[in-house]
Write an enzyme that holds these catalytic residues in place. Structure first.
Site, PDB file in Angstrom:
ATOM      1  N   GLY A 144       0.491  -0.949  -0.020  1.00 35.84           N
ATOM      2  CA  GLY A 144      -0.044  -0.015   0.095  1.00 35.84           C
ATOM      3  C   GLY A 144       0.936   1.199   0.246  1.00 35.84           C
ATOM      4  N   CYS A 145      -0.203   2.779  -0.379  1.00 37.43           N
ATOM      5  CA  CYS A 145       0.949   3.657  -0.641  1.00 37.43           C
ATOM      6  C   CYS A 145       1.724   3.876   0.847  1.00 37.43           C
ATOM      7  CB  CYS A 145       0.227   4.302  -1.818  1.00 37.43           C
ATOM      8  SG  CYS A 145      -1.316   4.980  -0.773  1.00 37.43           S
ATOM      9  N   TYR A 146       0.074   4.257   2.200  1.00 34.90           N
ATOM     10  CA  TYR A 146       1.254   4.990   2.952  1.00 34.90           C
ATOM     11  C   TYR A 146       1.778   3.593   4.040  1.00 34.90           C
ATOM     12  CZ  TYR A 146      -2.565   8.122   3.439  1.00 34.90           C
ATOM     13  OH  TYR A 146      -3.915   8.755   3.685  1.00 34.90           O
ATOM     14  N   PRO A 147       1.890   2.672   3.336  1.00 30.43           N
ATOM     15  CA  PRO A 147       2.686   1.452   3.915  1.00 30.43           C
ATOM     16  C   PRO A 147       4.040   1.477   3.947  1.00 30.43           C
ATOM     17  CG  PRO A 147       1.262  -0.034   4.018  1.00 30.43           C
ATOM     18  CD  PRO A 147       1.155   2.032   2.939  1.00 30.43           C
ATOM     19  N   THR A 148       4.108   1.721   2.552  1.00 29.83           N
ATOM     20  CA  THR A 148       5.588   2.068   2.125  1.00 29.83           C
ATOM     21  C   THR A 148       6.710   3.276   2.537  1.00 29.83           C
ATOM     22  OG1 THR A 148       4.564   1.210  -0.598  1.00 29.83           O
ATOM     23  CG2 THR A 148       7.172   2.773   0.096  1.00 29.83           C
TER      24      THR A 148
END
Length: 333
Positions: A144-148
């Site tokens: 996911g974008c936030y986890p990256t």
């Protein structure tokens, strides 16, 4: 040349894959699917790509995509599992940009509230942390974008089991909500506003916890996402409460050592979204405070947070230089 297929080519991630791959020296687009836009030229749906492709959208038929070397599934959560298993069994390498294979089967069903009909163990595609596993993998679950941005901000400290607790405060451009307009993304509702949402229950939290606990089992993670009225980018402030004290130079050395050889990680004195816009770079700065350490990370949510990282993973899967198609400077200002 690597024959590439994209299942789901009309959304932001599909569009961004096409933009990036248009100049990839070792890849050619063989097929792009869209049931709704079948028969239309790619550039009729994505006018910014006119002159780069003359392909038409096709149905997502197995017979077409099984001829590809690599397929990106850029479809909504719950849809990828309809395509991935058959491609996987046929020996096609797959990079899935949905959430269908990021978590364990049990955790997926708990978090997404639906049965997983076709679970396969995948490599979690945070490239800098799983490069060796990605190399040669058949199925990679793009993060996911936030986890990256969040995981990369804290992984060096978690690797040394130095973290008591981390609180992630993340702000994203509205493209993270997808291309289909909603009341939430309606311009008057976001203009001149920063909107927190899913304040304690965002699904991406579970990816952060999963990955950071690979390093440090007892780490405590909190996360609140917000949307700002811009198109691209995720800025994350990670408030890290450490076990013990570290000086600024010690903190910086930890990050330099951990990310040694990681081309797309850039340690900066200060971080802004405008320094990474349009690129696959992750900019990180580390700041020692009196009561905590604050680590700031910035990514373009559509590139390193989605399609760019997917191409980076494809490169690693195939034994190519992971910078191919991605080695260009950000767009500034």
């Amino acid at each position: 040349m690597v024959r590439v297929g994209i299942i789901g080519g009309t959304g932001y991630t599909g569009s961004e894959l096409l933009r990036i791959l248009a100049r990839h020296p070792e890849a050619e687009i063989a097929a792009v699917s869209s049931r709704k836009e079948k028969g239309k030229k790619l550039w009729e749906v994505h006018p910014h790509l006119k002159g780069f492709y003359d392909l038409e959208f096709v149905e997502p038929d197995f017979a077409v995509f099984s001829e590809c070397d690599v397929v990106f599934t850029a479809v909504p959560h719950g849809e990828a599992m309809k395509y991935v298993p058959e491609l996987y069994e046929a020996g096609v390498r797959v990079v899935d940009l949905s959430a269908d294979y990021r978590l364990s089967k049990e955790k997926y069903e708990e978090v997404y509230g639906k049965e997983h009909e076709a679970y396969i163990d995948a490599v979690y595609g945070l490239t800098e942390l799983h490069r060796d596993e990605i190399r040669g993998a058949k199925l990679v679950a793009n993060p996911g974008c936030y986890p990256t941005g969040a995981i990369l901000a804290v992984a060096p400290l978690a690797d040394l089991e130095l973290v008591e607790r981390v609180v992630f405060d993340s702000k994203s451009g509205i493209t993270g909500a997808g291309a289909s307009p909603t009341e939430f993304t309606h311009y008057p509702n976001l203009h001149e506003a920063i909107v927190p949402y899913k304040i304690t229950e965002h699904r991406h939290y579970h990816e952060m916890e999963q990955e950071l606990r690979r390093f440090q089992e007892d780490i405590r993670v909190s996360f609140t996402p917000q949307v700002f009225p811009g198109s691209r980018g995720i800025l994350t402030n990670a408030h890290v409460f450490l076990r013990g004290e570290l000086e600024q130079d010690e903190l910086e050395e930890i990050y330099r050592k951990f990310y040694d050889g990681c081309y797309f990680i850039r340690m900066q004195r200060s971080v802004r979204l405008s320094y990474v816009r349009g690129s696959n770079f992750v900019d990180i700065s580390v700041h020692k405070g009196r009561d905590r350490v604050v680590v700031v990370s910035a990514i373009d949510n559509l590139v390193k947070g989605a399609s760019g990282q997917a191409v980076q993973n494809m490169n690693v899967m195939l034994g190519l230089d992971e910078r191919l198609g991605l080695d260009y400077p950000p767009l500034f200002p």
